[in-house]
Design a protein around this motif. Structure first.
Motif, PDB file in Angstrom:
ATOM      1  N   ASN A 428      24.698  14.816 -66.323  1.00  0.00           N
ATOM      2  CA  ASN A 428      23.642  15.773 -66.110  1.00  0.00           C
ATOM      3  C   ASN A 428      24.412  17.011 -64.899  1.00  0.00           C
ATOM      4  O   ASN A 428      23.916  17.790 -65.386  1.00  0.00           O
ATOM      5  N   VAL A 429      24.587  15.866 -64.371  1.00  0.00           N
ATOM      6  CA  VAL A 429      25.636  17.233 -63.400  1.00  0.00           C
ATOM      7  C   VAL A 429      27.227  17.636 -63.988  1.00  0.00           C
ATOM      8  O   VAL A 429      27.174  19.072 -63.320  1.00  0.00           O
ATOM      9  N   MET A 430      27.632  17.689 -64.965  1.00  0.00           N
ATOM     10  CA  MET A 430      28.485  18.107 -65.383  1.00  0.00           C
ATOM     11  C   MET A 430      28.516  19.194 -66.575  1.00  0.00           C
ATOM     12  O   MET A 430      29.067  19.700 -67.232  1.00  0.00           O
ATOM     13  N   GLY A 431      26.937  19.130 -66.990  1.00  0.00           N
ATOM     14  CA  GLY A 431      26.810  20.564 -68.133  1.00  0.00           C
ATOM     15  C   GLY A 431      25.371  19.915 -68.351  1.00  0.00           C
ATOM     16  O   GLY A 431      24.300  21.119 -68.858  1.00  0.00           O
ATOM     17  N   PHE A 432      24.817  19.100 -68.802  1.00  0.00           N
ATOM     18  CA  PHE A 432      23.470  18.859 -70.022  1.00  0.00           C
ATOM     19  C   PHE A 432      22.731  18.711 -69.076  1.00  0.00           C
ATOM     20  O   PHE A 432      21.494  18.667 -69.758  1.00  0.00           O
ATOM     21  N   GLY A 433      22.452  18.976 -68.045  1.00  0.00           N
ATOM     22  CA  GLY A 433      20.924  19.199 -67.091  1.00  0.00           C
ATOM     23  C   GLY A 433      21.039  20.751 -67.577  1.00  0.00           C
ATOM     24  O   GLY A 433      19.990  21.263 -67.853  1.00  0.00           O
ATOM     25  N   SER A 434      21.940  21.570 -68.037  1.00  0.00           N
ATOM     26  CA  SER A 434      21.119  23.024 -68.121  1.00  0.00           C
ATOM     27  C   SER A 434      21.151  23.212 -69.936  1.00  0.00           C
ATOM     28  O   SER A 434      20.187  23.970 -70.217  1.00  0.00           O
TER      29      SER A 434
END
Length: 478
Positions: A428-434
Motif C-alpha cells: 500500500n505504501v508503494m502504490g496499491f493504496g491508490s
C-alpha cells in the motif's frame, strides 16, 4: 528372531473394520484446510477485479492464519469437554459457513470476515485430525498414519492453486469457495455416520487435569497482528507508525506472557536465544516464514496485472513451489548426520535466493525465472525444514519436547500471519493504496520482495549459527 509381520499395517483389515474409512474421513479436514489456504492466491486477481479492495489483499492470508492458530490451540483441549464427533461436526459447519461468506461476499471486508471464519473452522479441523489419530487408532500404526497425513497436506498444497485457477477461468472465483462450502457441509453431516466409535462419541474423563487454556496470550497475539495489518490500510505516517510499533510491542508481550505460563505455554524456553540450537532454529523458522509470504499473497495478482499472465499459469507456478518442497524433502530424507549442517545452510540460502530472485523476475515478467525462483524457494524449505525441526525438538529440555514439536508449525503460522500483514503495508505504501493498475503495480512488484531480503539473510545467519552449534556439539567428547 522377532516376528516382523506383527509390526506391519494390515490395510485390508483396517478397511474391513472401518478404521481406514474413518482415517480417510478425518484426513479430509486437512485437505479442506490446506487446499483453501493455498487456493486464494490464484483467485485474487479475478476477485479484486470484481469487488475491488486491493489495499486489503494482505489481510486475506493474515486473518486466515490468525483464525487457524487460535482454533488449532483450542480444538485439542475441547475434545476433553465435548465428544470428538461433535467437535468435528461443529468445526466443519464453521468452515462451511466461512466459505459461504467468501463465496457470496459483496465487498472485500465481508470476504475477510469469511476468511476469518474459514480459518477458525479449518484450523480446528486440522487439530482434530491429529487428535483423531491418537484417539481412534492403535499406536502401532500412528507413524504410518501421520506419514499419510503429511502426504495429504502436500497434495492439498499442490492442488489448491490449480483448483482455484481452473474454477476461476471456467466458472467464477465464487465457485472456488462454493465447492468448499459444500465440502464442509458434507463433512459435518458425515461426522455422525463415520465417527461412531465410542472414543469419538464420549468425553475424556481426565478433563479436570487439563492445563488452562491460554486465552490471554492468544488474545495478545491476535491484537498484535491486527494492529500491524490495520497500519497498512490507510497509510498515514504518524498513525501507521504508531500502530506498527504497538503491534511489535504486542508481539514481544505475547512471547513474554507465554514464557511466564509454563502450564499452558505454546513455545519452549529460551525461544530466540541464539546461543542455543533451539533458539537459532526458531529464529530461522520465524525469519524465513515472515520473509516468504510476498509471492503467495501478491505473486499471481502482480503477474496478471503487469504482464497478463493467465491465472492458470500462476496456479502452476505456486503449485511447483509445493511440489519442489515435497520432492526435495524426499531426496534428503536419508541424508547422513554429517551432511545436516550443509543441508540446513544450503536450504536457507536457496530460500533467500528465491526471495531476492522474485524482486527481479516478477517486475520483468520472465515467467520461466519466476518459476525457477518458486522452485528454489520451495526446495529450500523442503531440504532444511525436516532437519531444523528435528534439531529444535532434540535440543529442547526433555519435559518441553512435546511443546517444541508443535512450536515449529505454530511459529510458521504466526510468521505467515505477520508476513502477510507487513506485506500489505509495503504494497500500500508503494502504490496499491491508490488502487490497482499497471502504474501502481510496477513499484509494488519490486519492493514487496526486496524489502524482505534482509530478513531472509537473518534466517541464513541463524542457519549458520545452527551449523556452528552442531559442529561444536559433535566435537565435544562423550
Amino acid at each position: 528372531m522377532s516376528d516382523t509381520t506383527t509390526e506391519r499395517t494390515d490395510w485390508r483389515a483396517l478397511w474391513e473394520t472401518g478404521d481406514l474409512a474413518r482415517f480417510c474421513f478425518v484426513s479430509l479436514g486437512i485437505l479442506l484446510h490446506a487446499t483453501n489456504e493455498t487456493m486464494v492466491a490464484t483467485v485474487m486477481p479475478a476477485m479484486v477485479g470484481e469487488i475491488s479492495g486491493v489495499e486489503l489483499v494482505g489481510w486475506s492470508l493474515a486473518i486466515y492464519e490468525l483464525g487457524a492458530i487460535v482454533a488449532g490451540a483450542a480444538a485439542g483441549r475441547l475434545v476433553s469437554y465435548v465428544p470428538l464427533r461433535s467437535n468435528m461436526a461443529f468445526a466443519a459447519v464453521i468452515y462451511a459457513l466461512g466459505a459461504l461468506i467468501c463465496a457470496t461476499a459483496p465487498s472485500m471486508p465481508v470476504f475477510l470476515a469469511g476468511r476469518l471464519v474459514e480459518g477458525l473452522g479449518g484450523g480446528a479441523l486440522v487439530s482434530l485430525a491429529f487428535v483423531s489419530v491418537e484417539r481412534l487408532f492403535p499406536p502401532r500404526i500412528w507413524p504410518q498414519l501421520f506419514g499419510i497425513m503429511s502426504a495429504v497436506w502436500g497434495v492439498a498444497a499442490f492442488s489448491g492453486p490449480l483448483l482455484g485457477a481452473v474454477l476461476t477461468e471456467a466458472l467464477s472465483w465464487r465457485w472456488a469457495f462454493g465447492i468448499f462450502t459444500g465440502g464442509g457441509a458434507a463433512m459435518a453431516l458425515a461426522s455422525y455416520i463415520v465417527l461412531n466409535a465410542p472414543a469419538a462419541t464420549t468425553r475424556r474423563s481426565e478433563a479436570a487435569s487439563l492445563p488452562p487454556f491460554p486465552y490471554a496470550v492468544l488474545a495478545v497475539l491476535a491484537c498484535s497482528i491486527v494492529l500491524i495489518a490495520v497500519a497498512g490500510v490507510d497509510i498515514q505516517p504518524v498513525r501507521s507508525s504508531l500502530l506498527v510499533a504497538a503491534g511489535l510491542l504486542g508481539l514481544a508481550a505475547f512471547f513474554a506472557i507465554d514464557a511466564r505460563n509454563p502450564g499452558s505455554r505454546l513455545f519452549p524456553s529460551r525461544l530466540f536465544d541464539w546461543r542455543t540450537p533451539l533458539g537459532a532454529g526458531m529464529t530461522m523458522v520465524a525469519a524465513l516464514s515472515v520473509a516468504t509470504c510476498s509471492f503467495t499473497v501478491y505473486g499471481p495478482l502482480l503477474l496478471t496485472t503487469l504482464h497478463d499472465v493467465p491465472i492458470l499459469t500462476t496456479g502452476y507456478i505456486i503449485a511447483a513451489e509445493s511440489i519442489s518442497w515435497s520432492i526435495m524433502s524426499i531426496i534428503v530424507a536419508n541424508a547422513p548426520p554429517h551432511r545436516e549442517r550443509a543441508i540446513i545452510v544450503t536450504g536457507a540460502l536457496m530460500i533467500a535466493g528465491g526471495v531476492a530472485g522474485f524482486a527481479y523476475s516478477v517486475p520483468a515478467g520472465a515467467t520461466w525465472l519466476v518459476l525457477a525462483c518458486a522452485v528454489l524457494q520451495g526446495g529450500g524449505f523442503g531440504i532444511a525444514w525436516p532437519f531444523v525441526t528435528r534439531l529444535i525438538v532434540a535440543a529442547a529440555k526433555e519435559e518441553e519436547r512435546t511443546i517444541a514439536s508443535s512450536a515449529v508449525p505454530t511459529m510458521q503460522r504466526i510468521g505467515y500471519a505477520i508476513g502477510a500483514a507487513v506485506t500489505g503495508i509495503i504494497a500500500n505504501v508503494m502504490g496499491f493504496g491508490s488502487g490497482l493498475s499497471r502504474e501502481t503495480a510496477a513499484p509494488v512488484a519490486t519492493w514487496v520482495f526486496l524489502a524482505f531480503v534482509p530478513l531472509a539473510l537473518v534466517g541464513c545467519v541463524a542457519a549458520v549459527r545452527i551449523a556452528a552449534g552442531m559442529r561444536v556439539n559433535r566435537a565435544l567428547p562423550g
